[in-house]
Write a protein that holds these residues in place. Sequence first.
Motif, PDB file in Angstrom:
ATOM      1  N   SER B  29       0.828  -1.205   0.000  1.00 50.88           N
ATOM      2  CA  SER B  29       0.000   0.000   0.000  1.00 50.88           C
ATOM      3  C   SER B  29       0.860   1.252   0.000  1.00 50.88           C
ATOM      4  N   VAL B  30       1.952   1.220   0.760  1.00 45.01           N
ATOM      5  CA  VAL B  30       2.825   2.386   0.794  1.00 45.01           C
ATOM      6  C   VAL B  30       3.466   2.608  -0.576  1.00 45.01           C
ATOM      7  N   ILE B  31       3.938   1.524  -1.190  1.00 42.47           N
ATOM      8  CA  ILE B  31       4.578   1.657  -2.498  1.00 42.47           C
ATOM      9  C   ILE B  31       3.591   2.193  -3.529  1.00 42.47           C
ATOM     10  N   LEU B  32       2.379   1.643  -3.530  1.00 43.34           N
ATOM     11  CA  LEU B  32       1.378   2.095  -4.487  1.00 43.34           C
ATOM     12  C   LEU B  32       1.015   3.561  -4.277  1.00 43.34           C
ATOM     13  N   THR B  33       0.897   3.954  -3.013  1.00 39.02           N
ATOM     14  CA  THR B  33       0.554   5.334  -2.726  1.00 39.02           C
ATOM     15  C   THR B  33       1.650   6.270  -3.230  1.00 39.02           C
ATOM     16  N   LEU B  34       2.895   5.900  -2.982  1.00 42.17           N
ATOM     17  CA  LEU B  34       4.004   6.739  -3.437  1.00 42.17           C
ATOM     18  C   LEU B  34       4.051   6.812  -4.958  1.00 42.17           C
ATOM     19  N   LEU B  35       3.792   5.666  -5.590  1.00 40.97           N
ATOM     20  CA  LEU B  35       3.767   5.650  -7.046  1.00 40.97           C
ATOM     21  C   LEU B  35       2.680   6.593  -7.547  1.00 40.97           C
ATOM     22  N   GLY B  36       1.542   6.557  -6.878  1.00 43.48           N
ATOM     23  CA  GLY B  36       0.437   7.445  -7.244  1.00 43.48           C
ATOM     24  C   GLY B  36       0.854   8.894  -7.133  1.00 43.48           C
ATOM     25  N   LEU B  37       1.570   9.216  -6.056  1.00 43.67           N
ATOM     26  CA  LEU B  37       2.037  10.594  -5.884  1.00 43.67           C
ATOM     27  C   LEU B  37       2.953  11.009  -7.031  1.00 43.67           C
ATOM     28  N   LEU B  38       3.843  10.077  -7.420  1.00 50.30           N
ATOM     29  CA  LEU B  38       4.759  10.391  -8.515  1.00 50.30           C
ATOM     30  C   LEU B  38       4.006  10.610  -9.820  1.00 50.30           C
ATOM     31  N   VAL B  39       2.951   9.829 -10.035  1.00 49.73           N
ATOM     32  CA  VAL B  39       2.152  10.038 -11.237  1.00 49.73           C
ATOM     33  C   VAL B  39       1.550  11.449 -11.215  1.00 49.73           C
ATOM     34  N   GLU B  67      16.813  23.933 -25.313  1.00 46.55           N
ATOM     35  CA  GLU B  67      16.790  22.754 -26.175  1.00 46.55           C
ATOM     36  C   GLU B  67      17.349  21.529 -25.436  1.00 46.55           C
ATOM     37  N   ARG B  68      18.440  21.771 -24.675  1.00 48.30           N
ATOM     38  CA  ARG B  68      19.073  20.651 -23.977  1.00 48.30           C
ATOM     39  C   ARG B  68      18.097  20.053 -22.946  1.00 48.30           C
ATOM     40  N   THR B  69      17.426  20.947 -22.209  1.00 49.50           N
ATOM     41  CA  THR B  69      16.483  20.478 -21.206  1.00 49.50           C
ATOM     42  C   THR B  69      15.337  19.720 -21.852  1.00 49.50           C
ATOM     43  N   ARG B  70      14.886  20.223 -23.029  1.00 50.07           N
ATOM     44  CA  ARG B  70      13.775  19.580 -23.705  1.00 50.07           C
ATOM     45  C   ARG B  70      14.119  18.122 -24.022  1.00 50.07           C
ATOM     46  N   LEU B  71      15.364  17.892 -24.471  1.00 50.89           N
ATOM     47  CA  LEU B  71      15.783  16.534 -24.796  1.00 50.89           C
ATOM     48  C   LEU B  71      15.975  15.706 -23.526  1.00 50.89           C
ATOM     49  N   GLU B  72      16.535  16.372 -22.471  1.00 50.05           N
ATOM     50  CA  GLU B  72      16.748  15.670 -21.206  1.00 50.05           C
ATOM     51  C   GLU B  72      15.436  15.144 -20.631  1.00 50.05           C
ATOM     52  N   LEU B  73      14.409  15.985 -20.719  1.00 52.89           N
ATOM     53  CA  LEU B  73      13.109  15.573 -20.188  1.00 52.89           C
ATOM     54  C   LEU B  73      12.458  14.521 -21.065  1.00 52.89           C
ATOM     55  N   GLY B  74      12.986  14.334 -22.268  1.00 51.74           N
ATOM     56  CA  GLY B  74      12.421  13.339 -23.170  1.00 51.74           C
ATOM     57  C   GLY B  74      11.121  13.790 -23.789  1.00 51.74           C
ATOM     58  N   LEU B  75      10.968  15.105 -23.947  1.00 48.89           N
ATOM     59  CA  LEU B  75       9.682  15.603 -24.427  1.00 48.89           C
ATOM     60  C   LEU B  75       9.402  15.224 -25.878  1.00 48.89           C
ATOM     61  N   ASP B  76      10.440  14.769 -26.594  1.00 46.75           N
ATOM     62  CA  ASP B  76      10.220  14.331 -27.973  1.00 46.75           C
ATOM     63  C   ASP B  76       9.781  12.872 -28.016  1.00 46.75           C
ATOM     64  N   GLN B  82       8.667   9.155 -21.010  1.00 43.41           N
ATOM     65  CA  GLN B  82       8.943  10.328 -20.163  1.00 43.41           C
ATOM     66  C   GLN B  82       8.749   9.989 -18.695  1.00 43.41           C
ATOM     67  N   PHE B  83       7.662   9.238 -18.380  1.00 42.64           N
ATOM     68  CA  PHE B  83       7.396   8.893 -16.987  1.00 42.64           C
ATOM     69  C   PHE B  83       8.498   7.996 -16.437  1.00 42.64           C
ATOM     70  N   TYR B  84       8.957   7.049 -17.278  1.00 47.52           N
ATOM     71  CA  TYR B  84      10.015   6.164 -16.850  1.00 47.52           C
ATOM     72  C   TYR B  84      11.281   6.979 -16.523  1.00 47.52           C
TER      73      TYR B  84
END
Lengths: 287, 352, 305
Positions: B29-39, B67-76, B82-84
């Motif tokens: 339950s704790v892991i799932l809750t934390l995962l939910g928060l991250l989502v 531009e560098r940040t855009r690629l770092e975040l994986g926005l393309d 991106q979530f991973y």
Amino acid sequence: MTATPLLEVEDLRVRFHTDSRTVEAVRGISFALGREKLGIVGESGSGKSQTGRAILRLTPPSAEVTARRLAFDGIDLLAATPRAMRRIRGARISMVMQDPKFSLNPVMTVGEQIAEAHRVHRRAGRREAREKALEMLDAVRIRDPRRVYDLYPHEVSGGMGQRVMIAMMLVPDPDLLIADEPTSALDVTVQMQVLAILDDLVSRRGMGLIFISHDLDLVASFCDRVLVMYGGQIVETCRGGALHEASHPYTRGLLAALPQVDRPPRDLPVIARDPAWLLPLPPEGRP
Amino acid sequence: MSIGQSLPGTGALASALGGFRRAYGLVGSVILTLLGLLVITFVIARVVPIDPVLAVVGDRATPELYERTRLELGLDRPLYVQFYLYLRQVLSGDLGNSVLTSRPVIEDVARFFPATLELATAATLLGVVVGVPMGVLAAVRRGSWLDHLVRVVGLAGYSIPVFWLGLVGLLLFYAELGWVEGPGRLSVGYEDIVDPVTGVILLDAALAGEWDVFRDAFAHLILPASVLGYFSLAYISRMTRSFMLDQLSQEYVTTARVKGVSEARIIWRHAFRNITVPLVTVIALSYAHLLEGSVLTETVFAWPGLGAYITSSLLNVDMNAVLGGTLVVGLAFVGVNLLSDLLYRVLDPRAR
Amino acid sequence: MTAAANRPAGLRAWLREEAPSSRLQANLVQLYAGWRALRRNPLAMIGLAIILVLLAVAALAPWIAPFDPLHQDLANRLTPPGGAHPLGTDDLGRDILSRILHGARITLTIVVLVAVAVAPLGLAIGCLAGYFGGWVDSVLMRITDVFMAFPRLILALAFVAALGPGIENAVLAIAITNWPPYARIARAETLTIRRSDFIAAARLQGASSLGIIWGHVVPLTISSVIVRVTLDMAGIILIAAGLGFLGLGAQPPSPEWGAMIAGGRKYILDQWWVATMPGIAICVVSLGFNLLGDGLRDVLDPKQR
């Protein structure tokens, strides 16, 4: 019987006041009790439980208790200070209540609760109280007192819970025990067992007992004397063995309503009630 | 937003975790809750803003950095990638850099969190020490002036905005009466005397034996802690009262009276012992909400804690800092409730 | 005259009918009984009075406010309470009383908007979860649990940060973070309704699931959700004021009460009235909603006190 009875009750009344009206649960009852077993029978709402609680002054705050005399061993219970009342409760008058599921504290071990009953009245050390409690658990025929001592109420069965309750109420060696429907929450199979223990201890210690129940047969076989209550009044008093001699129509109705083993029931009769039963018996009883 | 009314009944969070617990056990339950928060924080970071990159680098960033940040975040790349990436980054302890302080957010958080902890703990202590006895006595003397006081305090706690109470408190106790020190954690002359070991100034000063600093820190702490603690007090006293009323009407209380037990002992040894379990949950819930309520209080008192950090980052659209702070408060929230859950198992014989 | 005297008595009797002849009458009888119980609670009546005054003020603000809430009068800035300005003026010489009166409109707007946004959201999620059960229920309820497990204020702040400041976004953020309790209520109600015979009958007649939810389930669950939203009004007001105070809600020069407190903050030590007056307005109004809510709770759920 001795000159002064253990308990004297004269014209006891318990009234409940609500915003709009007043309900009289007990309407002027009188009786005296020695070191004997007195049964009080009646249907629910007849005022029998409130009578028991009024003697211990444990009616709810909304209740008003009056009596011409309510005395225990010569002590006026209605005039007693809360402090004096606390010295009487447990030590001299005790009460076994209906359902051990609710009447035992769920977060204290049963042993602690029995030991507490002892320590409240005798200045005893922890170890002495523990010994006393174990002794008492043994007296109510609990097989392994040392193990049971450390159990919590939810870990014991109903029958064992009620035996714990009896142990707790008898450990300070009171003179009078009020048992308020002590077996009606229990399985039929353990009812008789618990009653036998209660009977044995009360007789052996020579205590007075008020046994409150709705079970006429049980009371008749168990008690020396039986009061029949109806609508907050005592309608009849009989000897325990002689209930069949009862004359009041309500009592006769109750007796007739009991199913008989040798006569298969067809229709259980319904008691015909007469409003005249509720008239005040002694006319001077009303204030 | 005063913490008062954002507190749900006793069970909101307990039951929220409870739903998970029944399904997956405590750890799950704790892991799932934390995962939910991250989502949730991921959605706020990448999906809600019109330009997530701008939200991270600020509007004065160079095109190259952008531009560098855009690629770092994986926005393309697709959203789940991106979530991973986000998950991997957060789990390795990297919450990104703050535009405002140009330091890693994780460092900022570590620096500001102890102040919030100090404030919330002091406030909760106040709420427990005053609120619990008040609630118990109100239940015992039902209808007395104390009972009415608990009701009034409770109502006010649910009606007064915490930031306004803070301002009025400053006006009265600092400006008019001069009983306490003003905004901030320390007066100017006392700064930098004590090395931050724990980050909690009261502790650090006591450890270093600097009692002047301790006194000064205490004089700064008392007002914000009282303001925040008032809401804790309102909630705790109200819940204690209702728990106690419930217990005092139980049959086992009559049993204790039959035994001849004194009223004081009935109240504290019998009835109170039965409410300690739900009370622990209430206190934990109140503590968790004070961590949250500190956002507004810290702003009013210029208290350099996590709440003030989050709000100042908010106003500067410093998304990494905001979400890092949110994540940490959320974590503390879950942690406190996990603790109360464990305590519950220890305290209640029926739960063992 | 006699007819006029008889009518209300007749109406009252109709409203007290123990054997109502129609569904409408039954509902109204119940409502009237609740109202009579509520009327006996003086605190709830005070709360109701406060809310009625708020409604009246919001409706009549332009006519009862002595000044234009936005009109600046720098010659009279930071005037103490009294005289032409009963509650004083702020740092731009604007009349605080007029701003508070106009601010009532903003507060009311926010409360209504949040209610309008949050109730359907909670209702939809709760009804879907409750009606379909199974994995739909599991997934939706786990999401609800996650939202309930986290500090709502902080989440609302983060949402506003992402969306940008402003009243609409503040309303949206409050709604997004506050729906879970309503979803739970709607789900619990749906679970009991789902098993009723009339739902089975509707299904046998070939009604679609969404049709049944919209036509039968939602109308029956909506009242509990609305009641709960009413009980939470004070909380919504305080959250909105807090966002305004942080500069994330209503933007200047709007006379929103939280933003007004933020504007007066600088002057709290010398010109106390600028920040104090709007705060009193917030306290009074949320107290009104709380008093009424407490009374309602007693009427609706007599067991829990």
